[in-house]
Design an enzyme around this catalytic site. Sequence first.
Site, PDB file in Angstrom:
ATOM      1  N   GLY A  41      44.626  31.712 -60.570  1.00 38.76           N
ATOM      2  CA  GLY A  41      44.569  31.890 -59.121  1.00 38.76           C
ATOM      3  C   GLY A  41      43.283  31.341 -58.522  1.00 38.76           C
ATOM      4  O   GLY A  41      43.304  30.706 -57.460  1.00 38.76           O
ATOM      5  N   CYS A  42      42.187  31.563 -59.200  1.00 37.98           N
ATOM      6  CA  CYS A  42      40.892  31.100 -58.689  1.00 37.98           C
ATOM      7  C   CYS A  42      40.799  29.579 -58.743  1.00 37.98           C
ATOM      8  O   CYS A  42      40.222  28.955 -57.850  1.00 37.98           O
ATOM      9  CB  CYS A  42      39.757  31.753 -59.472  1.00 37.98           C
ATOM     10  SG  CYS A  42      39.761  33.553 -59.303  1.00 37.98           S
ATOM     11  N   THR A  43      41.376  28.991 -59.777  1.00 37.21           N
ATOM     12  CA  THR A  43      41.396  27.532 -59.880  1.00 37.21           C
ATOM     13  C   THR A  43      42.237  26.944 -58.757  1.00 37.21           C
ATOM     14  O   THR A  43      41.820  26.002 -58.074  1.00 37.21           O
ATOM     15  CB  THR A  43      41.944  27.090 -61.256  1.00 37.21           C
ATOM     16  OG1 THR A  43      41.080  27.614 -62.269  1.00 37.21           O
ATOM     17  CG2 THR A  43      42.025  25.577 -61.366  1.00 37.21           C
ATOM     18  N   ALA A  46      40.353  27.163 -55.436  1.00 32.13           N
ATOM     19  CA  ALA A  46      39.273  26.175 -55.367  1.00 32.13           C
ATOM     20  C   ALA A  46      39.836  24.770 -55.159  1.00 32.13           C
ATOM     21  O   ALA A  46      39.281  23.968 -54.397  1.00 32.13           O
ATOM     22  CB  ALA A  46      38.423  26.232 -56.624  1.00 32.13           C
TER      23      ALA A  46
END
Length: 149
Positions: A41-43, A46
Amino acid sequence: MIDEGDAVPAATLRLSDGSTIDLEAPGATVLYFYPKDDTSGCTREAQDFTELAGDIATAGARVVGVSRDEMKKHDKFIAKYDLKVPLASDADGALSEAFGTWVEKSMYGRKYMGMERATFLIRNGKVAKAWRKVKVPGHAAEVLKAIRL
């Protein structure tokens, strides 16, 4: 907890690109908090902000991602995915505490403290818009739309 209309805390962040940013400075900043470098999710988040970074800059704002990861980990994350948005480390937790993004979470019945995915549009030292409990799909586009208003 900081909400829309509130002044941001006095903070100067050192960014992964070597620059610094003062949250109280004139102008617009998109400050997004995310749990951890190099997770799915964070990738995706970003990458979505990277894809729209030029449009966001044209609209007059700068994007900065914040997690509690150390700068060395940020550097690896940026290089691995060719990210175009700078990241800041909140290793001591002061910024996430001030914004109310360090919260109690629960997974499989186990409670623990972690970073809430949240984004703040800051204009001239005040929170113009706050998104809490962010769902990644479409979020960066929604932030761009709010900047343009």
